[in-house]
Every structure is written in structure tokens, then in C-alpha cells.
Design an enzyme around this catalytic site. Structure first.
Site, PDB file in Angstrom:
ATOM      1  N   GLY A   1       0.822  -1.207   0.000  1.00 14.88           N
ATOM      2  CA  GLY A   1       0.000   0.000   0.000  1.00 14.88           C
ATOM      3  C   GLY A   1       0.852   1.251   0.000  1.00 14.88           C
ATOM      4  N   THR A   2       0.186   2.375   0.020  1.00 15.93           N
ATOM      5  CA  THR A   2       0.863   3.676  -0.077  1.00 15.93           C
ATOM      6  C   THR A   2       1.893   3.879   1.018  1.00 15.93           C
ATOM      7  OG1 THR A   2      -1.025   4.663  -1.196  1.00 15.93           O
ATOM      8  CG2 THR A   2       0.478   6.182  -0.095  1.00 15.93           C
ATOM      9  N   ILE A   3       1.635   3.387   2.207  1.00 14.56           N
ATOM     10  CA  ILE A   3       2.565   3.583   3.322  1.00 14.56           C
ATOM     11  C   ILE A   3       3.971   3.093   2.968  1.00 14.56           C
ATOM     12  CG2 ILE A   3       2.130   1.390   4.525  1.00 14.56           C
ATOM     13  CD1 ILE A   3       2.000   3.034   7.139  1.00 14.56           C
ATOM     14  N   ASP A   4       4.069   2.060   2.122  1.00 14.47           N
ATOM     15  CA  ASP A   4       5.355   1.476   1.752  1.00 14.47           C
ATOM     16  C   ASP A   4       5.851   1.901   0.369  1.00 14.47           C
ATOM     17  OD1 ASP A   4       5.622   0.089   4.149  1.00 14.47           O
ATOM     18  OD2 ASP A   4       4.586  -1.677   3.393  1.00 14.47           O
ATOM     19  N   LYS A   5       5.178   2.858  -0.261  1.00 10.12           N
ATOM     20  CA  LYS A   5       5.620   3.286  -1.591  1.00 10.12           C
ATOM     21  C   LYS A   5       6.868   4.153  -1.486  1.00 10.12           C
ATOM     22  CE  LYS A   5       1.325   2.895  -4.125  1.00 10.12           C
ATOM     23  NZ  LYS A   5       0.286   3.601  -4.901  1.00 10.12           N
TER      24      LYS A   5
END
Length: 159
Positions: free
Chosen positions: A9-13
Site C-alpha cells: 500500500g501507499t505507506i510502503d511506496k
């Protein structure tokens, strides 16, 4: 002990250079917890590295199996916001566990990200809420059964 499962998800982008798009990188949460001096006993397991729009029913079942099999009563799941509610509904009914899902509207690697706040808020929530499944985003707790993502407003809302 809090079990933390990461799914991407975005948190890990991460953004590699000016010509590339964001890609899902390694789980950001171990560094985030270390850098913020978090000492609550926990273990981090990376289940997958996917944008939540790429998750399918098999992925959601794998998340459910991992959560149900955990010996921890308190579970934090980092997840992309686009389908977080759907996965939260799949996790409903796992007995005896407090399951809190969180993510970010901006990657943790970006200065103006909400990731650190959301993770800290979710860590507090998972330690204090009764058993059940919750979404902890932007200072609010939501029930996945009655919540939708307001894409235009960049937030979650109760239906």
C-alpha cells in the site's frame, strides 16, 4: 506482544527518481518504529508488497489465515487505503483478537506523510480497544462494516 502484518500500500511506496512512478518498497514500519523510539513488544511480518487495488480474494484469505494463526491477541495490519475496508470485512469474526488496520494517504518516505501519525495512533488503538476489527486513520476509529473511503476528501467516512 503485538503482531504487525504488512501488505504494502501507499505507506510502503517509494519514489526512486524523477522519471519513475511510486513502487511498493520494503515495509517502512520497522524503521519508523525504531526511529520513533517505540518499545512496545512487537514483531513485524511482511505478508506481501502490493498496492491494495492489486489485492484479490486469495490475498485477503492469506491475510485472514495469518491473523487467525497468530498467537498474539493484538494485531496491527498495514494496508493500502483503497481496499482496506474490504479486507477489514474479511477479517471480521476472528474470535479473541483486536485487529486494527491502518495505512497512509501519502507514502512514509514523503515529508508530509500521515504514515507516522497513523501508525502511532493504530498502535495505541490496538492496545486499548476490545476484540474486533477496526480501521484507525487520521485520528479516528472506524468500523469496516459501515465505512467507505472518500477518495476526493482523502479520508474515511461512516456510511
Amino acid at each position: 506482544m503485538i503482531d504487525i502484518f504488512t501488505t504494502g500500500g501507499t505507506i510502503d511506496k517509494v519514489y526512486f527518481d524523477a522519471l519513475s512512478e511510486f513502487q511498493i518498497g520494503p515495509a517502512a514500519i520497522p524503521d519508523m518504529l525504531r526511529e520513533n523510539n517505540v518499545h512496545v513488544p512487537h514483531r513485524v511480518t511482511q505478508l506481501m508488497r502490493k498496492d491494495s487495488l492489486e489485492l484479490d480474494d486469495a490475498d485477503r484469505e492469506a491475510i485472514r489465515v495469518a491473523v487467525a494463526a497468530s498467537d498474539a491477541a493484538r494485531i496491527l495490519v498495514t494496508h493500502g487505503t483503497d481496499t482496506m475496508v474490504l479486507t477489514g470485512r474479511v477479517l471480521a469474526g476472528i474470535p479473541g483478537k483486536t485487529i486494527v488496520m491502518t495505512g497512509a494517504m501519502q507514502p512514509a518516505s514523503v515529508r508530509a506523510s500521515d504514515a507516522e501519525f497513523n501508525v502511532g495512533f493504530a498502535l495505541a488503538a490496538v492496545q486499548t480497544l476490545p476484540p474486533g476489527v477496526y480501521i484507525a486513520m487520521n485520528g479516528m476509529i472506524f468500523d469496516p462494516a459501515t465505512t467507505v473511503k472518500d477518495r476526493a476528501g482523502q479520508r474515511f467516512v461512516q456510511q
